[in-house]
Scaffold this motif. Structure first.
Motif, PDB file in Angstrom:
ATOM      1  N   ARG A  58      26.940  33.568  40.953  1.00  0.00           N
ATOM      2  CA  ARG A  58      28.199  34.326  40.605  1.00  0.00           C
ATOM      3  C   ARG A  58      29.280  33.468  39.997  1.00  0.00           C
ATOM      4  N   MET A  59      29.432  32.162  40.236  1.00  0.00           N
ATOM      5  CA  MET A  59      30.356  31.628  39.594  1.00  0.00           C
ATOM      6  C   MET A  59      29.896  31.345  38.044  1.00  0.00           C
ATOM      7  N   ILE A  95      23.408  38.897  34.627  1.00  0.00           N
ATOM      8  CA  ILE A  95      22.833  38.633  35.622  1.00  0.00           C
ATOM      9  C   ILE A  95      21.990  39.794  36.230  1.00  0.00           C
ATOM     10  N   ILE A  96      20.940  39.369  37.034  1.00  0.00           N
ATOM     11  CA  ILE A  96      20.030  40.447  37.748  1.00  0.00           C
ATOM     12  C   ILE A  96      20.291  40.016  39.258  1.00  0.00           C
ATOM     13  N   PHE A  97      20.804  41.251  39.948  1.00  0.00           N
ATOM     14  CA  PHE A  97      21.075  41.104  41.393  1.00  0.00           C
ATOM     15  C   PHE A  97      19.923  41.302  42.399  1.00  0.00           C
ATOM     16  N   GLN A  98      20.033  40.754  43.532  1.00  0.00           N
ATOM     17  CA  GLN A  98      19.151  40.502  44.402  1.00  0.00           C
ATOM     18  C   GLN A  98      18.452  42.028  45.107  1.00  0.00           C
ATOM     19  N   ASP A  99      19.496  42.788  45.216  1.00  0.00           N
ATOM     20  CA  ASP A  99      19.156  44.038  45.617  1.00  0.00           C
ATOM     21  C   ASP A  99      19.076  45.062  45.005  1.00  0.00           C
ATOM     22  N   ALA A 165      16.232  45.936  32.695  1.00  0.00           N
ATOM     23  CA  ALA A 165      16.474  46.454  31.407  1.00  0.00           C
ATOM     24  C   ALA A 165      17.979  46.453  31.164  1.00  0.00           C
ATOM     25  N   ARG A 166      18.912  46.457  32.129  1.00  0.00           N
ATOM     26  CA  ARG A 166      20.290  46.656  31.970  1.00  0.00           C
ATOM     27  C   ARG A 166      20.606  45.448  31.396  1.00  0.00           C
ATOM     28  N   ALA A 167      20.149  44.235  32.305  1.00  0.00           N
ATOM     29  CA  ALA A 167      20.494  42.936  31.706  1.00  0.00           C
ATOM     30  C   ALA A 167      19.980  42.568  30.331  1.00  0.00           C
ATOM     31  N   LEU A 168      19.083  43.051  29.811  1.00  0.00           N
ATOM     32  CA  LEU A 168      18.465  42.912  28.503  1.00  0.00           C
ATOM     33  C   LEU A 168      19.121  43.617  27.561  1.00  0.00           C
ATOM     34  N   ASP A 178      19.333  36.246  40.550  1.00  0.00           N
ATOM     35  CA  ASP A 178      19.564  36.300  42.007  1.00  0.00           C
ATOM     36  C   ASP A 178      18.492  36.830  42.923  1.00  0.00           C
ATOM     37  N   GLU A 179      17.545  35.820  43.174  1.00  0.00           N
ATOM     38  CA  GLU A 179      16.282  36.124  44.064  1.00  0.00           C
ATOM     39  C   GLU A 179      15.883  37.696  43.687  1.00  0.00           C
ATOM     40  N   PRO A 180      15.497  37.774  42.456  1.00  0.00           N
ATOM     41  CA  PRO A 180      15.185  39.131  41.812  1.00  0.00           C
ATOM     42  C   PRO A 180      13.975  39.799  42.331  1.00  0.00           C
TER      43      PRO A 180
END
Length: 341
Positions: A58-59, A95-99, A165-168, A178-180
């Motif tokens: 996140r940093m 970033i791709i979030f975990q959840d 897709a959003r990250a791309l 992050d733990e995708p």
């Protein structure tokens, strides 16, 4: 050798702990990290829960501000960049979030979710935003005709593909993952990891890949950094880390891997005690309270992260391990959490 896309030096994050209006101390979540990520490379961050992996991720994308240290991305110092200064960089850093259930707005359609980065940055691609969004959905293996559906109409694996897709959407150079796959079924994890590998190859993406599953990390990452209590204790090429681990903690992680040639946890290193609190970490080497090789020097002198005993990786240990681990006992289905059980 190409210049690093991402340079991290002395990165630190301390969360203050207060008793009313009085500061009672600080949780040292991340405490001085140094690493580089080159274009097209994947760096894996592994370690037990609470070691600072997610805080670090996140940093890197400036969702959290660093307490000290520096983050240099594509030749620019972004450690203290303001929102207006960060906006043009957001296109290159995602970033791709975990959840996948919590990271998508349930009130927005999939089309609007994926289109949002384009709209916020004022980008109107050839053919229009809708065409671009449908191309992205198809790129990640979803039906472009599902443009007007809502997140609740998709499975967990499909939702994670929407997040990818959003990250791309802005064609980034670096993605923090992050733990995708940790929230997905095992049968879906391989599909998402293979998708990320294909996208990396086709789009020349760099990744900082945060994970617990050592099998996934070995399959996907070029280099691996092992974290313990806010610090990197070992970092190096994948083969060096998995076949010739030098830090006792790294060897303990790898020893949790099930060995199909034996019955029971033969050769498994069981760490004594619990992970110390980051509010008051041990002096010297932070792993010494659980390490079977600890000596007096470990309590008084913090080991620097340097090359030791001719190994290819950097290790923070006064008394590094020697020897190799057979490839036959590779990390199949082992997680960092299993070590402390």
């Amino acid at each position: 050798m190409t210049e690093p896309l991402l340079k991290v030096r002395g990165l630190t994050k301390h969360f203050p702990v207060r008793d009313g209006f009085r500061a009672r101390g600080a949780v040292r979540a991340v405490d001085g990290l140094d690493f580089d990520v080159r274009p097209g490379e994947t760096l894996g961050l592994v370690g037990e829960s609470g070691c600072g992996k997610t805080t670090t991720g996140r940093m890197l994308v400036r969702l959290l501000d660093a307490t000290s240290g520096s983050i240099e991305f594509d030749g620019r110092d972004i450690t203290h960049a303001r929102r207006a200064q960060l906006r043009p960089l957001r296109q290159d850093l995602q970033i791709i979030f975990q959840d996948p259930y919590a990271s998508l707005n349930p009130r927005h359609t999939v089309g609007r979710i994926v289109a949002m980065p384009l709209q916020v940055n004022g980008i109107n691609p050839p053919g229009g935003i809708k065409k671009r969004v449908q191309e992205l959905l198809e790129l990640v293996g979803l039906n472009p005709e599902h443009y007007n559906r809502y997140p609740h109409e998709f499975s967990g694996g499909q939702r994670q593909r929407i997040g990818i897709a959003r990250a791309l959407a802005l064609r980034p150079k670096l993605i923090v993952a992050d733990e995708p796959v940790s929230a997905l079924d095992v049968s879906i994890q391989a599909q998402v990891i293979n998708l990320l590998r294909d996208l990396q190859r086709d789009l020349d993406l760099a990744f900082v890949f945060i994970a617990h599953d050592l099998a996934v990390v070995r399959h996907f990452c070029h280099r691996v950094a092992v974290m313990y209590l806010g610090k990197i204790v070992e970092i190096g090429d994948r083969d060096d880390i998995y076949q010739r681990p030098q830090h006792p903690y790294t060897r303990a992680l790898l020893s949790a891997i099930p060995d199909v040639t034996t019955l029971g946890p033969a050769g498994r290193i069981r760490l004594a005690g619990d992970v110390p609190t980051p509010l008051n970490p041990p002096s010297g080497c932070r792993f010494r309270t659980r390490c079977w090789k600890a000596q007096d020097r470990c309590a008084t002198e913090e080991p620097p992260l340097i090359t030791r005993d001719g190994g290819g990786q950097l290790t923070a240990c006064h008394f590094p391990e020697t020897g190799t681990i057979s490839q036959d006992s590779g990390p199949v289905g082992a997680t960092a959490e299993e070590v402390s059980k």
